[in-house]
Scaffold this motif. Structure first.
Motif, PDB file in Angstrom:
ATOM      1  N   GLU A  21      12.825  62.157  41.546  1.00  0.00           N
ATOM      2  CA  GLU A  21      13.653  62.384  42.731  1.00  0.00           C
ATOM      3  C   GLU A  21      13.068  63.482  43.608  1.00  0.00           C
ATOM      4  N   LEU A  22      12.545  64.532  42.964  1.00  0.00           N
ATOM      5  CA  LEU A  22      11.940  65.621  43.722  1.00  0.00           C
ATOM      6  C   LEU A  22      10.738  65.111  44.513  1.00  0.00           C
ATOM      7  N   LEU A  23       9.901  64.278  43.901  1.00  0.00           N
ATOM      8  CA  LEU A  23       8.729  63.749  44.603  1.00  0.00           C
ATOM      9  C   LEU A  23       9.130  62.818  45.735  1.00  0.00           C
ATOM     10  N   ASP A  24      10.149  62.000  45.517  1.00  0.00           N
ATOM     11  CA  ASP A  24      10.623  61.108  46.576  1.00  0.00           C
ATOM     12  C   ASP A  24      11.073  61.911  47.798  1.00  0.00           C
ATOM     13  N   GLN A  25      11.803  62.982  47.556  1.00  0.00           N
ATOM     14  CA  GLN A  25      12.262  63.826  48.654  1.00  0.00           C
ATOM     15  C   GLN A  25      11.077  64.505  49.351  1.00  0.00           C
ATOM     16  N   ALA A  26      10.119  64.983  48.555  1.00  0.00           N
ATOM     17  CA  ALA A  26       8.956  65.671  49.117  1.00  0.00           C
ATOM     18  C   ALA A  26       8.093  64.723  49.935  1.00  0.00           C
ATOM     19  N   MET A  32       3.561  62.642  53.326  1.00  0.00           N
ATOM     20  CA  MET A  32       2.323  62.404  52.607  1.00  0.00           C
ATOM     21  C   MET A  32       2.214  60.928  52.227  1.00  0.00           C
ATOM     22  N   PRO A  33       1.000  60.391  52.053  1.00  0.00           N
ATOM     23  CA  PRO A  33       0.892  58.990  51.614  1.00  0.00           C
ATOM     24  C   PRO A  33       1.340  58.785  50.169  1.00  0.00           C
ATOM     25  N   GLY A  34       0.814  59.597  49.242  1.00  0.00           N
ATOM     26  CA  GLY A  34       1.172  59.440  47.841  1.00  0.00           C
ATOM     27  C   GLY A  34       1.166  60.755  47.103  1.00  0.00           C
ATOM     28  N   LEU A 327       0.982  69.768  36.836  1.00  0.00           N
ATOM     29  CA  LEU A 327      -0.086  69.168  37.621  1.00  0.00           C
ATOM     30  C   LEU A 327       0.507  68.511  38.857  1.00  0.00           C
ATOM     31  N   LEU A 328      -0.220  68.574  39.985  1.00  0.00           N
ATOM     32  CA  LEU A 328       0.223  67.936  41.210  1.00  0.00           C
ATOM     33  C   LEU A 328      -0.977  67.379  41.949  1.00  0.00           C
ATOM     34  N   ASN A 329      -0.866  66.127  42.430  1.00  0.00           N
ATOM     35  CA  ASN A 329      -1.942  65.491  43.190  1.00  0.00           C
ATOM     36  C   ASN A 329      -1.396  64.864  44.456  1.00  0.00           C
ATOM     37  N   ILE A 330      -2.199  64.927  45.539  1.00  0.00           N
ATOM     38  CA  ILE A 330      -1.872  64.296  46.810  1.00  0.00           C
ATOM     39  C   ILE A 330      -3.120  63.589  47.319  1.00  0.00           C
ATOM     40  N   ASN A 331      -2.985  62.361  47.823  1.00  0.00           N
ATOM     41  CA  ASN A 331      -4.154  61.666  48.361  1.00  0.00           C
ATOM     42  C   ASN A 331      -4.292  61.882  49.870  1.00  0.00           C
ATOM     43  N   GLU A 339      -0.676  72.819  52.647  1.00  0.00           N
ATOM     44  CA  GLU A 339       0.594  73.539  52.733  1.00  0.00           C
ATOM     45  C   GLU A 339       1.679  72.807  51.941  1.00  0.00           C
ATOM     46  N   ALA A 340       1.654  71.479  52.009  1.00  0.00           N
ATOM     47  CA  ALA A 340       2.640  70.699  51.263  1.00  0.00           C
ATOM     48  C   ALA A 340       2.472  70.895  49.766  1.00  0.00           C
ATOM     49  N   SER A 341       1.228  70.995  49.301  1.00  0.00           N
ATOM     50  CA  SER A 341       0.997  71.162  47.862  1.00  0.00           C
ATOM     51  C   SER A 341       1.605  72.456  47.356  1.00  0.00           C
ATOM     52  N   GLN A 342       1.567  73.500  48.175  1.00  0.00           N
ATOM     53  CA  GLN A 342       2.160  74.762  47.761  1.00  0.00           C
ATOM     54  C   GLN A 342       3.684  74.656  47.711  1.00  0.00           C
TER      55      GLN A 342
END
Length: 359
Positions: A21-26, A32-34, A327-331, A339-342
């Motif tokens: 749910e947190l990732l869906d909101q983010a 972000m794409p994924g 762990l966190l990944n963004i494509n 900034e989003a990763s932080q």
């Protein structure tokens, strides 16, 4: 506070959708794409979630088995590889550059006392080469060990570009360190990583590789002039740094593969191997050997790193006292994604800490 297995089972229930749910909101908030995230302990992943698509505007969803580019989080792997060579008696901590490269002709005298630890902690004064190096080495077809040898010689035949002993982040210091590993092992850095590191800490069977992941996998994105943020594709020369930069940041991995490495820093049985890597060169330093050091508001002393090749973002936070890592990944890899990763990484840690306090 070490989270016991019983408490961990309550806090990290795999049927609880809080991380998803947190990732869906983010995903919606940051456009972000994924996204992909995982929480792990010394035994591996205990909770994972993904959101979004492999390529913006396309229907294929990211999955928990997809592979992601780790960027500069690779540096911790290079430092660990050298640590394992020390464990095997094939290398030594404190080795100086003349000892590591006895055959380099005309090494500048200023490098005489620089050590392998100085390279790993960005205090060797190596600095960085300009855009001309990237352009030339993107087209270079020589074997990778020859490319790294040439870069090492180019750097060490001249005085340091930065002040020795002061912190200056340097990808090229890791090329030198990676080539030192090649000198010791007699094979490329890539082969050394596959032969030595995975057997201890990383999952095999295609869970990691080099450059952008190929095939039916997430695609790196970045902001394109006048065209917004778009997928760049999977060609190495378009979506990654030159392969010679490998020791500083070209590894890609699945969440399981990356967790297989990171969990080594939570395993008490590997404490002797990891202690030197997570000890800063001076008490006031906030970067050790391949790891940044910081104090977590919730979990005490922490180690972490972020990585980006401008097309992807990766972030890792390890909390040894709690026995957990995130762990966190963004494509996507532009400034907005960094900034989003932080923001997203901090939100995961805050949510995790809140759940721990509720128990």
């Amino acid at each position: 506070m070490l989270i016991t297995s019983q408490l961990q089972a309550e806090v990290l229930d795999s049927d609880d959708p809080w991380l998803a749910e947190l990732l869906d909101q983010a995903l919606d908030q940051h456009e972000m794409p994924g996204l992909a995230a995982a929480i792990l302990d010394k035994n591996g992943i205990v909770l994972t979630a993904v959101a979004g698509v492999r390529e913006r505007g396309q229907p294929a969803q990211v999955t928990t088995s997809d592979r992601w580019h780790l960027g500069s989080c690779t540096k911790a792997m290079t430092a660990m590889l050298y640590a394992d060579l020390v464990r095997q008696g094939k290398a030594e901590w404190g080795a100086t550059l003349p000892e590591l490269f006895p055959t380099i002709d005309a090494m500048d005298p200023a490098w005489q006392t620089v050590t392998i630890e100085d390279l790993f902690s960005h205090r060797a004064g190596v600095g960085n080469l300009g855009i001309s190096w990237f352009l030339a080495y993107n087209r270079d077809k020589r074997p990778l060990s020859e490319q790294r040898a040439a870069t090492t010689q180019q750097l060490l035949r001249k005085p340091p570009r930065a002040e020795y002993g002061s912190f200056e982040y340097s990808n090229f210091g890791y090329i030198i360190a990676g080539h030192a590993i090649e000198q010791i092992t007699g094979v490329t850095w890539e082969q050394s990583l596959e032969e030595h590191l995975p057997g201890q800490l990383m999952e095999r069977d295609g869970e990691f590789g080099y450059g952008p992941p190929q095939g039916e996998q997430p695609i790196g994105h970045r902001r394109l002039l006048f065209f917004g943020t778009g997928a760049v594709g999977q060609r190495v020369d378009k979506a990654d740094n030159p392969p010679a930069l490998g020791p500083a940041g070209t590894v890609h991995a699945s969440l399981a593969g990356w967790a297989g490495f990171v969990r080594g820093f939570l395993d008490p049985e590997l404490a002797a191997l990891t202690k030197h890597l997570t000890t800063p060169p001076t008490p006031d330093a906030d970067y050790a050997l391949g790891w940044g050091m910081y104090e977590s508001d919730h979990f005490g002393q922490a180690i972490g790193h972020s990585g980006s090749n401008t097309f992807w973002v990766a972030r890792v936070d390890v909390f040894p006292d709690a026995g957990l890592a995130v762990l966190l990944n963004i494509n996507e890899g532009d400034k907005k994604a960094l900034e989003a990763s932080q923001t997203i990484g901090n939100a995961i840690i805050e949510a995790l800490a809140a759940r721990v306090k509720q128990q």
